[in-house]
Design an enzyme around this catalytic site. Structure first.
Site, PDB file in Angstrom:
ATOM      1  N   TYR A  78       0.824  -1.208   0.000  1.00 12.62           N
ATOM      2  CA  TYR A  78       0.000   0.000   0.000  1.00 12.62           C
ATOM      3  C   TYR A  78       0.859   1.260   0.000  1.00 12.62           C
ATOM      4  CZ  TYR A  78      -3.355   3.486   1.594  1.00 12.62           C
ATOM      5  OH  TYR A  78      -4.125   4.612   1.711  1.00 12.62           O
ATOM      6  N   ASP A 154      -7.606  18.809  10.712  1.00 16.08           N
ATOM      7  CA  ASP A 154      -8.452  18.276   9.652  1.00 16.08           C
ATOM      8  C   ASP A 154      -7.846  18.612   8.284  1.00 16.08           C
ATOM      9  OD1 ASP A 154     -10.459  17.407   8.022  1.00 16.08           O
ATOM     10  OD2 ASP A 154     -11.930  18.909   8.667  1.00 16.08           O
ATOM     11  N   ASP A 173      -3.905   9.747   2.044  1.00 14.93           N
ATOM     12  CA  ASP A 173      -3.846   8.415   2.646  1.00 14.93           C
ATOM     13  C   ASP A 173      -4.882   8.377   3.756  1.00 14.93           C
ATOM     14  OD1 ASP A 173      -3.175   5.981   3.717  1.00 14.93           O
ATOM     15  OD2 ASP A 173      -1.377   6.709   4.716  1.00 14.93           O
TER      16      ASP A 173
HETATM   17  N1  SAM Z   1      -1.290   4.144   5.828  1.00 10.95           N
HETATM   18  C1  SAM Z   1      -2.410   3.301   6.118  1.00 10.95           C
HETATM   19  C2  SAM Z   1      -2.235   1.981   5.404  1.00 10.95           C
HETATM   20  O1  SAM Z   1      -1.138   1.475   5.284  1.00 10.95           O
HETATM   21  O2  SAM Z   1      -3.225   1.467   4.959  1.00 10.95           O
HETATM   22  C3  SAM Z   1      -3.705   3.925   5.713  1.00 10.95           C
HETATM   23  C4  SAM Z   1      -4.590   4.432   6.774  1.00 10.95           C
HETATM   24  S1  SAM Z   1      -4.073   5.909   7.590  1.00 10.95           S
HETATM   25  C5  SAM Z   1      -3.723   5.314   9.171  1.00 10.95           C
HETATM   26  C6  SAM Z   1      -5.533   6.864   7.574  1.00 10.95           C
HETATM   27  C7  SAM Z   1      -5.479   8.093   8.448  1.00 10.95           C
HETATM   28  O3  SAM Z   1      -6.339   9.118   7.967  1.00 10.95           O
HETATM   29  C8  SAM Z   1      -5.911   7.827   9.893  1.00 10.95           C
HETATM   30  O4  SAM Z   1      -4.806   7.957  10.738  1.00 10.95           O
HETATM   31  C9  SAM Z   1      -6.991   8.883  10.152  1.00 10.95           C
HETATM   32  O5  SAM Z   1      -6.905   9.428  11.459  1.00 10.95           O
HETATM   33  C10 SAM Z   1      -6.674   9.912   9.076  1.00 10.95           C
HETATM   34  N2  SAM Z   1      -7.774  10.812   8.759  1.00 10.95           N
HETATM   35  C11 SAM Z   1      -9.091  10.499   8.652  1.00 10.95           C
HETATM   36  N3  SAM Z   1      -9.810  11.594   8.358  1.00 10.95           N
HETATM   37  C12 SAM Z   1      -8.942  12.636   8.261  1.00 10.95           C
HETATM   38  C13 SAM Z   1      -9.096  14.023   7.993  1.00 10.95           C
HETATM   39  N4  SAM Z   1     -10.298  14.564   7.743  1.00 10.95           N
HETATM   40  N5  SAM Z   1      -7.982  14.793   7.971  1.00 10.95           N
HETATM   41  C14 SAM Z   1      -6.762  14.267   8.204  1.00 10.95           C
HETATM   42  N6  SAM Z   1      -6.571  12.956   8.482  1.00 10.95           N
HETATM   43  C15 SAM Z   1      -7.639  12.145   8.511  1.00 10.95           C
END
Ligand code: SAM
EC number: 2.5.1.16
Length: 305
Positions: A78, A154, A173
Site C-alpha cells: 500500500y 483536519d 492516505d
Molecule cells: N497508511 C495506512 C495503510 O497502510 O493502509 C492507511 C490508513 S491511515 C492510518 C488513515 C489516516 O487518515 C488515519 O490515521 C486517520 O486518522 C486519518 N484521517 C481520517 N480523516 C482525516 C481528515 N479529515 N484529515 C486528516 N486525516 C484524517
C-alpha cells in the site's frame, strides 16, 4: 459486545475466540479474520477507536474503528504504491503534501526521493501518530526526516487554507468514507486539492475496492473528471489484509504539462530503493504500469464516467 470480551468494540471476535474479525456494514456478509497472539494497545481518541495487536501471521496490526489500517507484513504493497505511483510520474517533485497517513509509512516512502525539499503532513488524530511511533517504528521512521512538518488537524481545513499552486503532489492516505475521512471523498475537497497543486501537479488518493465499492469509485471518478483538467486514471494494488484483498488509487493531474501516469518519467533508482529502513519490497516500474490495467467490468464502468 454481549460476552464482554470486546468492551471497546474493536472487532475482537465473539464467533471465533482469540481472533479479530473485521465486521462492517461497508462489506456486509463477509469478515476477514486474523488470529490474535496478543493485544498490545486499546484506546479511544477524540475521533476513533484505536487498537494494536500482534497477529500470528501478519506481524503487528493497526486497527481504527474496527477496520485494519496496516499490518507489518503487507503495508509495503500500500505505502509504496500510493507514494511512488504519483511521485515517479512527474520529474523532480519538490513539495509534497500528505493528508491522513498518521502512521508515517507514506512519509517513509516520500523520503526516498532525493529531489524532495518539503514534506507537509496533516493528520487529524495525534493518537495514531503516537501509537505508530511506539508500535510500528519501521513505519513511523518517516517522521524522522527533517524535511517533514507535521500538522495535527483536519485535512479538509488544511487544504482550504493552503496557498494556490503550492504542491507538486498531494497524497491522500485516508481511512474509509465512514467517520472522520468522509469529506475526503467529496467534491469540495477535490476542488481544494486541485487548487493547491501547481499546473501539471498530481494527486493520488486511496480509492477503495472494485469488488466492494464500484459505486463510490464511480462517484470519485466522475467528480475528478470534472475537476482535474489533466489526466484522470484509476490504479490498484493487492493488499491481502484489506477487505477483498485489494485497494485502488485515483491518480489525477491538473491542467499544465501533461502527465502520463502509465509511463513513469521519474523511475526510482537502485540508490533510492536502498534508502530508509529497508529497500523497496513491492514497487518497481513494471508494476507501476501494470497497476493501471483493469479487469473488464471495472474498465467499462470507469471509462463510462
Ligand atoms: N497508511 C495506512 C495503510 O497502510 O493502509 C492507511 C490508513 S491511515 C492510518 C488513515 C489516516 O487518515 C488515519 O490515521 C486517520 O486518522 C486519518 N484521517 C481520517 N480523516 C482525516 C481528515 N479529515 N484529515 C486528516 N486525516 C484524517
Amino acid at each position: 459486545e454481549e460476552n464482554g470480551k470486546d468492551p471497546y468494540g474493536n472487532g475482537i471476535s465473539s464467533v471465533i475466540p482469540g481472533w479479530f474479525s473485521e465486521i462492517s456494514p461497508m462489506w456486509p456478509g463477509e469478515a476477514h479474520s486474523l488470529k490474535i497472539e496478543k493485544i498490545l494497545f486499546q484506546g479511544k481518541s477524540e475521533y476513533q477507536k484505536v487498537m494494536v495487536f500482534q497477529s500470528s501471521t501478519y506481524g503487528k496490526v493497526l486497527v481504527l474503528d474496527g477496520v485494519i489500517q496496516l499490518t507489518e507484513r503487507d503495508e509495503c504493497a500500500y505505502q509504496e504504491m500510493i507514494t511512488h505511483l504519483p511521485l515517479c510520474s512527474i520529474a523532480n517533485p519538490k513539495k509534497v503534501l500528505v493528508i491522513g497517513g498518521g502512521d508515517g509509512g507514506v512519509l517513509r516512502e516520500v523520503s526516498r526521493h532525493s529531489s524532495i525539499e518539503k514534506i507537509d503532513i496533516c493528520e487529524i488524530d495525534n493518537m495514531v501518530v503516537e501509537v505508530s511511533k511506539q508500535y510500528f517504528p519501521e513505519v513511523a521512521v518517516g517522521f524522522n526526516d527533517p524535511r517533514v512538518t507535521l500538522r495535527i488537524g483536519d485535512g479538509v481545513a488544511f487544504l482550504k487554507a493552503a496557498a494556490e499552486g503550492t504542491y507538486d503532489a498531494v497524497i491522500v492516505d485516508s481511512s474509509d468514507p465512514i467517520g472522520p475521512a468522509q469529506e475526503l471523498f467529496e467534491k469540495p475537497f477535490f476542488q481544494s486539492v486541485a487548487r493547491a497543486l501547481r499546473p501539471g501537479g498530481v494527486m493520488c488518493t486511496q480509492a477503495e475496492s472494485i469488488w466492494l465499492h464500484m459505486d463510490i469509485i464511480e462517484d470519485i471518478v466522475s467528480n475528478c473528471r470534472q475537476i482535474f483538467n489533466g489526466s484522470v486514471n484509476y490504479a490498484w494494488t493487492t493488499v491481502p489484509t484489506y477487505p477483498s484483498g485489494m485497494i485502488g488509487f485515483m491518480l489525477c493531474s491538473t491542467e499544465g504539462p501533461t502527465v502520463d501516469f502509465k509511463h513513469p518519467v521519474n523511475p526510482i533508482d537502485e540508490k533510492e530503493s536502498q534508502k530508509s529502513v529497508r529497500p523497496l519490497k513491492f514497487y518497481n516500474s513494471e508494476i507501476h504500469t501494470a497497476a493501471f490495467c483493469l479487469p473488464s467490468f471495472a474498465k467499462r464502468k470507469i471509462s463510462s464516467k
